[in-house]
Design a protein around this motif. Structure first.
Motif, PDB file in Angstrom:
ATOM      1  N   SER A 104       0.830  -1.203   0.000  1.00 15.08           N
ATOM      2  CA  SER A 104       0.000   0.000   0.000  1.00 15.08           C
ATOM      3  C   SER A 104       0.869   1.260   0.000  1.00 15.08           C
ATOM      4  O   SER A 104       1.620   1.500  -0.952  1.00 15.08           O
ATOM      5  N   PHE A 105       0.818   2.070   1.034  1.00 17.84           N
ATOM      6  CA  PHE A 105       1.723   3.201   1.229  1.00 17.84           C
ATOM      7  C   PHE A 105       3.176   2.737   1.089  1.00 17.84           C
ATOM      8  O   PHE A 105       4.010   3.396   0.444  1.00 17.84           O
ATOM      9  N   GLY A 106       3.494   1.584   1.670  1.00 21.85           N
ATOM     10  CA  GLY A 106       4.843   1.029   1.562  1.00 21.85           C
ATOM     11  C   GLY A 106       5.208   0.667   0.137  1.00 21.85           C
ATOM     12  O   GLY A 106       6.391   0.700  -0.243  1.00 21.85           O
ATOM     13  N   GLY A 107       4.223   0.312  -0.677  1.00 26.62           N
ATOM     14  CA  GLY A 107       4.473   0.049  -2.086  1.00 26.62           C
ATOM     15  C   GLY A 107       4.898   1.306  -2.819  1.00 26.62           C
ATOM     16  O   GLY A 107       5.791   1.275  -3.679  1.00 26.62           O
ATOM     17  N   ALA A 108       4.256   2.428  -2.481  1.00 22.97           N
ATOM     18  CA  ALA A 108       4.655   3.706  -3.076  1.00 22.97           C
ATOM     19  C   ALA A 108       6.093   4.042  -2.706  1.00 22.97           C
ATOM     20  O   ALA A 108       6.864   4.544  -3.536  1.00 22.97           O
ATOM     21  N   LEU A 109       6.474   3.775  -1.451  1.00 24.40           N
ATOM     22  CA  LEU A 109       7.850   4.028  -1.022  1.00 24.40           C
ATOM     23  C   LEU A 109       8.823   3.089  -1.730  1.00 24.40           C
ATOM     24  O   LEU A 109       9.909   3.503  -2.140  1.00 24.40           O
ATOM     25  N   ALA A 110       8.448   1.814  -1.859  1.00 18.20           N
ATOM     26  CA  ALA A 110       9.306   0.853  -2.544  1.00 18.20           C
ATOM     27  C   ALA A 110       9.542   1.265  -3.990  1.00 18.20           C
ATOM     28  O   ALA A 110      10.671   1.197  -4.509  1.00 18.20           O
ATOM     29  N   LEU A 111       8.486   1.683  -4.650  1.00 22.86           N
ATOM     30  CA  LEU A 111       8.573   2.137  -6.040  1.00 22.86           C
ATOM     31  C   LEU A 111       9.501   3.347  -6.147  1.00 22.86           C
ATOM     32  O   LEU A 111      10.394   3.392  -7.004  1.00 22.86           O
ATOM     33  N   ALA A 112       9.316   4.316  -5.261  1.00 21.88           N
ATOM     34  CA  ALA A 112      10.142   5.528  -5.275  1.00 21.88           C
ATOM     35  C   ALA A 112      11.597   5.199  -4.953  1.00 21.88           C
ATOM     36  O   ALA A 112      12.515   5.802  -5.531  1.00 21.88           O
ATOM     37  N   LEU A 113      11.822   4.258  -4.045  1.00 23.74           N
ATOM     38  CA  LEU A 113      13.182   3.857  -3.702  1.00 23.74           C
ATOM     39  C   LEU A 113      13.889   3.264  -4.922  1.00 23.74           C
ATOM     40  O   LEU A 113      15.061   3.580  -5.190  1.00 23.74           O
ATOM     41  N   LEU A 124      11.548  -6.294  -6.922  1.00 22.81           N
ATOM     42  CA  LEU A 124      10.455  -5.593  -6.245  1.00 22.81           C
ATOM     43  C   LEU A 124       9.225  -6.475  -6.120  1.00 22.81           C
ATOM     44  O   LEU A 124       8.928  -7.268  -7.011  1.00 22.81           O
ATOM     45  N   VAL A 125       8.499  -6.287  -5.005  1.00 23.38           N
ATOM     46  CA  VAL A 125       7.130  -6.794  -4.876  1.00 23.38           C
ATOM     47  C   VAL A 125       6.274  -5.624  -4.426  1.00 23.38           C
ATOM     48  O   VAL A 125       6.553  -4.979  -3.404  1.00 23.38           O
ATOM     49  N   LEU A 126       5.228  -5.330  -5.189  1.00 26.13           N
ATOM     50  CA  LEU A 126       4.293  -4.250  -4.868  1.00 26.13           C
ATOM     51  C   LEU A 126       2.936  -4.889  -4.579  1.00 26.13           C
ATOM     52  O   LEU A 126       2.332  -5.488  -5.457  1.00 26.13           O
ATOM     53  N   ILE A 219       3.718  -7.823  -8.959  1.00 32.14           N
ATOM     54  CA  ILE A 219       2.619  -6.970  -8.501  1.00 32.14           C
ATOM     55  C   ILE A 219       1.502  -7.878  -8.012  1.00 32.14           C
ATOM     56  O   ILE A 219       1.076  -8.792  -8.725  1.00 32.14           O
ATOM     57  N   VAL A 220       1.037  -7.640  -6.792  1.00 35.47           N
ATOM     58  CA  VAL A 220       0.015  -8.487  -6.167  1.00 35.47           C
ATOM     59  C   VAL A 220      -1.130  -7.587  -5.706  1.00 35.47           C
ATOM     60  O   VAL A 220      -0.897  -6.524  -5.112  1.00 35.47           O
ATOM     61  N   HIS A 221      -2.370  -8.018  -5.955  1.00 33.68           N
ATOM     62  CA  HIS A 221      -3.512  -7.205  -5.540  1.00 33.68           C
ATOM     63  C   HIS A 221      -4.704  -8.100  -5.219  1.00 33.68           C
ATOM     64  O   HIS A 221      -4.878  -9.156  -5.850  1.00 33.68           O
ATOM     65  N   SER A 243       7.408  -6.894 -15.418  1.00 32.61           N
ATOM     66  CA  SER A 243       6.489  -7.121 -14.296  1.00 32.61           C
ATOM     67  C   SER A 243       5.563  -8.284 -14.596  1.00 32.61           C
ATOM     68  O   SER A 243       5.286  -8.609 -15.743  1.00 32.61           O
ATOM     69  N   GLN A 244       5.104  -8.911 -13.523  1.00 31.99           N
ATOM     70  CA  GLN A 244       4.029  -9.888 -13.597  1.00 31.99           C
ATOM     71  C   GLN A 244       2.992  -9.493 -12.554  1.00 31.99           C
ATOM     72  O   GLN A 244       3.327  -8.918 -11.513  1.00 31.99           O
ATOM     73  N   LEU A 245       1.746  -9.783 -12.845  1.00 29.86           N
ATOM     74  CA  LEU A 245       0.634  -9.388 -11.980  1.00 29.86           C
ATOM     75  C   LEU A 245      -0.122 -10.621 -11.513  1.00 29.86           C
ATOM     76  O   LEU A 245      -0.499 -11.467 -12.323  1.00 29.86           O
ATOM     77  N   HIS A 246      -0.322 -10.717 -10.190  1.00 33.03           N
ATOM     78  CA  HIS A 246      -1.109 -11.808  -9.618  1.00 33.03           C
ATOM     79  C   HIS A 246      -2.266 -11.191  -8.843  1.00 33.03           C
ATOM     80  O   HIS A 246      -2.057 -10.436  -7.888  1.00 33.03           O
ATOM     81  N   VAL A 247      -3.478 -11.514  -9.264  1.00 35.46           N
ATOM     82  CA  VAL A 247      -4.679 -10.976  -8.614  1.00 35.46           C
ATOM     83  C   VAL A 247      -5.366 -12.107  -7.844  1.00 35.46           C
ATOM     84  O   VAL A 247      -5.671 -13.160  -8.408  1.00 35.46           O
ATOM     85  N   PHE A 248      -5.602 -11.876  -6.545  1.00 38.98           N
ATOM     86  CA  PHE A 248      -6.273 -12.851  -5.691  1.00 38.98           C
ATOM     87  C   PHE A 248      -7.764 -12.543  -5.622  1.00 38.98           C
ATOM     88  O   PHE A 248      -8.146 -11.426  -5.235  1.00 38.98           O
TER      89      PHE A 248
END
Length: 276
Positions: A104-113, A124-126, A219-221, A243-248
């Motif tokens: 979430s918020f941490g994903g935004a920080l990870a992306l910016a980092l 990365l894992v978002l 990317i997980v959502h 990237s790969q996307l996994h949706v639960f």
């Protein structure tokens, strides 16, 4: 004897006395928590740390403004200050490069980092990640606008989880009590004051910068996420070439809790595979 599992080790990072958890050996993995009221690294990652630590060195800090980490008087909470805190932590722990998981918020920080210090980030894992602009959801507005009460906290937990059986009165009481520890709510209320759309935008990285990322990204959502819309992860997937996307399905904002075993396996496999 320390009995609170949310309290880990302590180190000064970027001038801030920082509470963090450090378990396991091997390649470093940095876990960055979300921004819910009363959140801590342990609350966010309590099912993730023990699963990853047999394979990696897992480091999970309380970001400045959250948990047991120091809240310096007059501190200005911003993307820049959170990034400085993360880089300071990596430096203090002598970690040159780490895989990064952001929620979430941490994903935004990870992306910016990864954008601002690409050499410090492996893969990365978002997860349920912010980091792109979107119209703020009612769920996120409620989370950031939290005013302490057990009933309000119970309502927020209902927003977070798809499976309401996970939202017990005991959990609501624990998270409420965490949110009213000395200094917690005062700092939290300073971070995202209304109108809150501006904070969604402030956490967003430029799309041109996201598109330039060369990091392997998972990317997980949760399909039923009421806090961060699934469309945010669909856009990240379109922007990040590797990237790969996994949706639960049947999953809200708590993928790492509601589908812990599958989430952990995805992350372990992602970080264990050689670079393409």
């Amino acid at each position: 004897m320390q009995t609170n599992p949310e309290v880990g080790d302590s180190i000064v990072a970027a001038g801030i006395r920082t509470n963090y958890h450090d378990q396991g050996k091997g390649p470093a993995v940095l876990l960055i928590h979300g921004s819910g009221p009363g959140v801590t690294a342990w609350a966010n990652w309590r099912l993730t740390i023990p699963a990853l630590s047999p394979h990696f060195r897992v480091v999970a800090p309380d970001m400045v403004g959250f948990g047991e980490t120091q809240r310096p008087e007059g501190h200005r909470y911003s993307m820049q200050s959170w990034l400085a805190h993360l880089l300071g932590l990596l430096d203090a722990l002598d970690i040159e490069r780490a895989h990064v998981v952001g929620n979430s918020f941490g994903g935004a920080l990870a992306l910016a980092l990864a954008i601002h210090a690409p050499q410090r980030v492996g893969k990365l894992v978002l997860m349920g990640s912010a980091g792109v602009s979107f119209p703020i959801t009612e769920g996120l507005d409620a989370v950031w606008g939290y005013e302490p009460s057990i009933d309000t906290m119970r309502g927020l937990l209902d927003i977070f989880a798809f499976d309401r059986t996970r939202v017990t009165d005991e959990l609501a009481k624990l998270r409420y009590e965490a949110s009213i520890r000395p200094g917690y709510q005062e700092a939290f209320s300073q971070m995202f004051p209304a109108p809150r759309q501006r904070w969604v935008d402030a956490l967003a990285s430029p799309e041109t910068a996201i598109r330039s990322l060369a990091h392997d990204t998972l990317i997980v959502h949760g399909r039923d996420d009421r806090v961060i819309p699934l469309d945010a992860s669909l856009r990240l997937h379109r922007l990040i070439d590797r990237s790969q996307l996994h949706v639960f399905g049947q999953c809200g904002h708590w993928t790492q809790i509601e589908h812990a075993a599958r989430f952990n396996r995805l992350v372990i496999d992602h970080f264990s595979e050689p670079n393409a």
